[in-house]
Design an enzyme around this catalytic site. Structure first.
Site, PDB file in Angstrom:
ATOM      1  N   ASN A  83     -60.514  47.859  75.858  1.00  0.00           N
ATOM      2  CA  ASN A  83     -61.247  46.844  75.117  1.00  0.00           C
ATOM      3  C   ASN A  83     -62.629  47.360  74.707  1.00  0.00           C
ATOM      4  OD1 ASN A  83     -61.828  44.260  74.014  1.00  0.00           O
ATOM      5  ND2 ASN A  83     -60.561  43.308  75.606  1.00  0.00           N
ATOM      6  N   HIS A 113     -75.006  64.804  89.047  1.00  0.00           N
ATOM      7  CA  HIS A 113     -76.350  65.367  89.019  1.00  0.00           C
ATOM      8  C   HIS A 113     -76.914  65.380  90.437  1.00  0.00           C
ATOM      9  CE1 HIS A 113     -76.275  64.581  84.668  1.00  0.00           C
ATOM     10  NE2 HIS A 113     -75.747  63.408  84.998  1.00  0.00           N
ATOM     11  N   GLY A 140     -63.099  43.939  83.323  1.00  0.00           N
ATOM     12  CA  GLY A 140     -64.324  44.098  82.546  1.00  0.00           C
ATOM     13  C   GLY A 140     -65.538  44.442  83.401  1.00  0.00           C
ATOM     14  N   ALA A 158     -63.039  42.759  87.981  1.00  0.00           N
ATOM     15  CA  ALA A 158     -64.169  42.830  87.066  1.00  0.00           C
ATOM     16  C   ALA A 158     -65.464  43.091  87.833  1.00  0.00           C
ATOM     17  CB  ALA A 158     -64.276  41.535  86.269  1.00  0.00           C
TER      18      ALA A 158
END
Length: 184
Positions: A83, A113, A140, A158
């Site tokens: 999405n 890093h 999401g 989510a």
């Protein structure tokens, strides 16, 4: 080319290498071009994805906008759907199986890093691959961190932050994501 090979193998590499910068800039242009294609022109969108990604199928569907660093290190299976605002830092391979669904605003990151500022400031980096199995749904706003493997038949809730491997046949949620339900 040497720094690129070190990067995808997970070795420390110079992130300011001229060839890497060239590849990053090409991919930025490719992402921009993909994001400018009319959303209903599915054929043009799919053709651009097949040019950008390391592996994709004719039924790959990524809603615009989509962002990635290299593109060629992303491998998606059959019937893949992502999405809005899928972001992938694909310094190492990102491999996703068949029948996977990615919710809006999901990030998958392979770049690493140093936590020591002096080391980080040298622009020396390394990357760890991300592997996602078949029939996975990532809700999401979820974040998948470097080196994670997610098994088959998994739902990631989510907003979850996946910092370690998730086994097959489970539902995992939270920050850090933890298994809350076994499906088998």
């Amino acid at each position: 080319m040497v720094e690129y090979q070190k990067m995808v193998r997970g070795e420390e590499y110079n992130a300011c290498d001229a060839y890497l910068i060239q590849l990053l800039n090409k991919c930025k242009d490719d992402c921009w071009e993909y994001n400018q294609i009319r959303p209903t022109d599915l054929q043009a969108r799919n053709l651009k994805l097949q040019q950008m990604l390391g592996t994709s199928e004719t039924d790959t569907f990524i809603v615009q906008p989509f962002w990635c660093d290299y593109g060629t290190n992303i491998h998606v299976g059959k019937r893949f759907f992502a999405n809005f605002n899928w972001t992938v830092l694909d310094e190492a391979p990102v491999t996703i199986g068949d029948d996977c669904f990615i919710g809006p605003n999901v990030g998958i990151y392979t770049a690493c890093h140093s936590t020591i500022p002096e080391e980080r400031n040298t622009r020396r980096e390394w990357a760890k691959p991300v592997t996602i199995g078949h029939s996975v749904w990532i809700g999401g706003g979820a974040t998948i961190l470097p080196g994670v493997t997610i098994g088959d038949n998994v739902t990631i809730g989510a907003g979850s932050v996946v910092v370690s491997d998730i086994p097959s046949d489970v539902v995992a949620v939270g920050n850090p994501a933890r298994v809350i339900k076994h499906l088998k």
